[in-house]
Scaffold this motif. Structure first.
Motif, PDB file in Angstrom:
ATOM      1  N   GLY A  20       7.064  -5.808   6.989  1.00  0.00           N
ATOM      2  CA  GLY A  20       5.423  -5.851   7.141  1.00  0.00           C
ATOM      3  C   GLY A  20       4.898  -4.873   7.945  1.00  0.00           C
ATOM      4  O   GLY A  20       3.760  -4.353   7.555  1.00  0.00           O
ATOM      5  N   GLU A  21       5.544  -4.698   9.135  1.00  0.00           N
ATOM      6  CA  GLU A  21       4.692  -3.830  10.102  1.00  0.00           C
ATOM      7  C   GLU A  21       4.663  -2.401   9.541  1.00  0.00           C
ATOM      8  O   GLU A  21       3.702  -1.618   9.863  1.00  0.00           O
ATOM      9  N   ILE A  22       5.709  -1.924   8.541  1.00  0.00           N
ATOM     10  CA  ILE A  22       5.987  -0.497   8.212  1.00  0.00           C
ATOM     11  C   ILE A  22       4.914  -0.567   7.037  1.00  0.00           C
ATOM     12  O   ILE A  22       4.150   0.538   6.910  1.00  0.00           O
ATOM     13  N   LEU A  23       4.552  -1.381   6.316  1.00  0.00           N
ATOM     14  CA  LEU A  23       3.532  -1.730   5.254  1.00  0.00           C
ATOM     15  C   LEU A  23       2.198  -1.534   5.861  1.00  0.00           C
ATOM     16  O   LEU A  23       1.547  -0.679   5.339  1.00  0.00           O
ATOM     17  N   PHE A  24       1.918  -2.275   7.006  1.00  0.00           N
ATOM     18  CA  PHE A  24       0.725  -2.194   7.546  1.00  0.00           C
ATOM     19  C   PHE A  24       0.504  -0.607   8.196  1.00  0.00           C
ATOM     20  O   PHE A  24      -0.590   0.077   7.972  1.00  0.00           O
ATOM     21  N   GLY A  25       1.638  -0.332   8.920  1.00  0.00           N
ATOM     22  CA  GLY A  25       1.300   1.261   9.370  1.00  0.00           C
ATOM     23  C   GLY A  25       1.284   2.196   8.174  1.00  0.00           C
ATOM     24  O   GLY A  25       0.574   3.260   8.553  1.00  0.00           O
ATOM     25  N   ALA A  26       1.815   2.210   7.030  1.00  0.00           N
ATOM     26  CA  ALA A  26       1.698   2.860   5.781  1.00  0.00           C
ATOM     27  C   ALA A  26       0.113   2.888   5.081  1.00  0.00           C
ATOM     28  O   ALA A  26      -0.411   3.790   4.946  1.00  0.00           O
ATOM     29  N   GLY A  27      -0.327   1.478   5.455  1.00  0.00           N
ATOM     30  CA  GLY A  27      -1.774   1.676   4.776  1.00  0.00           C
ATOM     31  C   GLY A  27      -2.828   2.070   5.767  1.00  0.00           C
ATOM     32  O   GLY A  27      -3.429   2.986   5.397  1.00  0.00           O
ATOM     33  N   LEU A  28      -2.386   2.286   6.957  1.00  0.00           N
ATOM     34  CA  LEU A  28      -3.353   3.004   8.176  1.00  0.00           C
ATOM     35  C   LEU A  28      -3.081   4.490   8.029  1.00  0.00           C
ATOM     36  O   LEU A  28      -3.665   5.225   7.836  1.00  0.00           O
ATOM     37  N   ALA A  29      -1.880   4.848   7.632  1.00  0.00           N
ATOM     38  CA  ALA A  29      -1.799   6.308   7.447  1.00  0.00           C
ATOM     39  C   ALA A  29      -2.041   6.872   6.331  1.00  0.00           C
ATOM     40  O   ALA A  29      -2.626   7.940   6.241  1.00  0.00           O
ATOM     41  N   ILE A  30      -2.213   6.100   5.020  1.00  0.00           N
ATOM     42  CA  ILE A  30      -2.736   6.705   4.022  1.00  0.00           C
ATOM     43  C   ILE A  30      -4.168   6.716   3.974  1.00  0.00           C
ATOM     44  O   ILE A  30      -4.914   7.356   3.377  1.00  0.00           O
ATOM     45  N   GLY A  31      -4.749   5.533   4.692  1.00  0.00           N
ATOM     46  CA  GLY A  31      -6.231   5.653   5.049  1.00  0.00           C
ATOM     47  C   GLY A  31      -6.709   6.669   5.582  1.00  0.00           C
ATOM     48  O   GLY A  31      -7.764   7.563   5.173  1.00  0.00           O
ATOM     49  N   ILE A  32      -5.985   7.147   6.687  1.00  0.00           N
ATOM     50  CA  ILE A  32      -6.270   8.537   7.552  1.00  0.00           C
ATOM     51  C   ILE A  32      -6.189   9.710   6.571  1.00  0.00           C
ATOM     52  O   ILE A  32      -6.790  10.535   6.617  1.00  0.00           O
ATOM     53  N   PHE A  33      -5.207   9.815   5.856  1.00  0.00           N
ATOM     54  CA  PHE A  33      -4.677  10.874   4.976  1.00  0.00           C
ATOM     55  C   PHE A  33      -6.073  11.007   4.045  1.00  0.00           C
ATOM     56  O   PHE A  33      -6.512  12.116   3.878  1.00  0.00           O
ATOM     57  N   MET A  34      -6.416   9.991   3.343  1.00  0.00           N
ATOM     58  CA  MET A  34      -7.343   9.953   2.239  1.00  0.00           C
ATOM     59  C   MET A  34      -8.836  10.411   2.851  1.00  0.00           C
ATOM     60  O   MET A  34      -9.761  11.108   2.542  1.00  0.00           O
ATOM     61  N   LEU A  35      -8.912   9.931   4.354  1.00  0.00           N
ATOM     62  CA  LEU A  35     -10.313  10.261   5.016  1.00  0.00           C
ATOM     63  C   LEU A  35     -10.264  11.831   5.189  1.00  0.00           C
ATOM     64  O   LEU A  35     -11.385  12.241   4.993  1.00  0.00           O
ATOM     65  N   ILE A  36      -9.182  12.434   5.641  1.00  0.00           N
ATOM     66  CA  ILE A  36      -9.228  13.642   5.986  1.00  0.00           C
ATOM     67  C   ILE A  36      -9.252  14.554   4.657  1.00  0.00           C
ATOM     68  O   ILE A  36     -10.202  15.351   4.593  1.00  0.00           O
ATOM     69  N   LEU A  37      -8.590  14.081   3.375  1.00  0.00           N
ATOM     70  CA  LEU A  37      -8.604  14.756   2.109  1.00  0.00           C
ATOM     71  C   LEU A  37     -10.090  14.740   1.707  1.00  0.00           C
ATOM     72  O   LEU A  37     -10.754  15.895   1.203  1.00  0.00           O
ATOM     73  N   THR A  38     -10.831  13.588   1.733  1.00  0.00           N
ATOM     74  CA  THR A  38     -12.122  13.480   1.396  1.00  0.00           C
ATOM     75  C   THR A  38     -13.195  14.274   2.029  1.00  0.00           C
ATOM     76  O   THR A  38     -13.964  15.055   1.495  1.00  0.00           O
TER      77      THR A  38
END
Length: 383
Positions: A82-100
């Protein structure tokens, strides 16, 4: 009540019916992740419900949030902690924020032609229909086939003007079936209690690991289906509404930047979810707010027995709902039929999305290449 963009949010019987339009894809993935890696069920349901309610009010449209499918499948099949899943959620959120914010998402949306987007929608429609027919509807044997057949008949024969919309009638049928065959009311009643989300602090190691093993496989699917195809589906179903891909990217990103800190699973928008709510009658964000409220109530009061509670929605009934969600997406390809080249490209993209690993991104790249190549060849033949 009005959503962010001025569209009135309604809570009538059609919004209630439409609120179940995406449950067939969401619920199995959510339950699967909770059970596979022992996630805190209260946190997962509460945050997922709040994210739905936010999206419904913000857009004023049936624009639901969904679990990130590629991530969910990897978590369930490979037991990713679960901790890696939560880390992945934060990572993809930051990535999409930058891309947008960088304009990269707008550039991609301009470059990818409509026939390719139609192919992505078509491929998702085929995938949902396959899941419904191969997995959900046959899951309970003859009783399941029987209740699925009854649900299908209700959906195709109930007039839109009916006092009880078809979507509500199908859900009531599922509740009756569950009450007869699977629900343990005594266990549910004896385990009701108030719960709250737990706070989680993602570690840098979890964010980096999550990005590599969960976010990277998810990004192509998100760009193609959750963002580009969703923007086009909004245009298709609600042509009077102006919802830019930048806004969709921002709400996608913000939800995933916040959710991990409270034990919430990574989420996205999706053209399938939008189509599902629409297919069962939803026309405003009211359906999504109601849908989110259901998850919020489960998380707050029924998280200790969520496995029993979710049996209110039997898999054969979820399969019938998935079928109608898939039909809404499949029919969108019709506007490409007038031009042979575009129609063929759309079909090729759809088959890639259905049959090939990482087929959404491969189909998007190959289809876009074929589109510009065909335009170039047409230009030279006309010279």
């Amino acid at each position: 009540m009005f959503g962010k963009f001025g569209k009135k949010v309604k809570f009538n019987r059609h919004e209630i019916a439409g609120s179940f339009g995406d449950i067939g894809t969401d619920l199995p993935l959510i339950v699967g992740m909770i059970q596979a890696v022992n996630l805190n069920s209260a946190s997962v349901f509460i945050i997922f419900g709040i994210s739905q309610m936010f999206a419904g009010f913000f857009y004023g449209l049936p624009m639901p949030m969904q679990p990130l499918k590629a991530m969910a499948v990897l978590v369930i099949t490979q037991k990713v902690p679960g901790e890696i899943l939560f880390g992945a959620g934060l990572a993809i959120g930051i990535f999409m924020l930058i891309l947008t914010l960088s304009g990269g998402l707008n550039l991609l949306a301009r470059l990818i032609p409509l026939c390719v987007v139609r192919g992505l929608q078509f491929g998702l429609g085929l995938s949902l229909a396959s899941l419904a027919l191969k997995t959900y509807i046959p899951s309970a044997g003859i009783p399941g086939y029987t209740v699925a057949a009854l649900g299908f008949l209700i959906l195709i024969t109930t007039p839109k003007s009916s006092r009880i919309p078809a979507g509500i009638a199908v859900i009531l049928l599922g509740l009756l079936y569950a009450g007869l065959f699977s629900l343990n009311f005594q266990e549910i009643g004896s385990n009701i209690g108030l719960a709250i989300p737990e706070f989680y602090q993602p570690k840098w190691s979890d964010i980096l690991t999550g990005f590599v093993i969960l976010a990277l496989p998810q990004i192509p699917l998100s760009i193609s289906n959750s963002l580009i195809a969703t923007e086009q589906t909004v245009k298709d179903l609600f042509p009077e509404q102006r919802v830019s891909i930048r806004r969709i990217g921002l709400t996608y990103a913000i939800a995933n930047v916040i959710a991990p800190f409270f034990g919430g699973i990574p989420v996205c928008h999706g053209c399938g979810g939008l189509a599902g709510h629409y297919a069962l009658g939803a026309r405003t964000g009211g359906s999504v707010i109601l849908y989110g409220s259901m998850y919020l109530i489960i998380g707050l009061f029924f998280s200790p027995v969520f496995g029993e509670v979710v049996q209110v929605f039997p898999q054969p009934i979820l399969g019938v709902i998935l079928l109608f969600e898939s039909l809404t997406l499949l029919l969108l390809i019709a506007d490409q039929a007038a031009e042979k080249n575009k129609f063929i490209i759309a079909l090729i993209v759809g088959l890639f999305a259905l049959l090939v690993p990482q087929g959404y991104i491969l189909g998007m790249i190959i289809g876009t290449g074929l589109y510009y190549l065909s335009n170039r060849l047409t230009f030279f033949t006309q010279m």
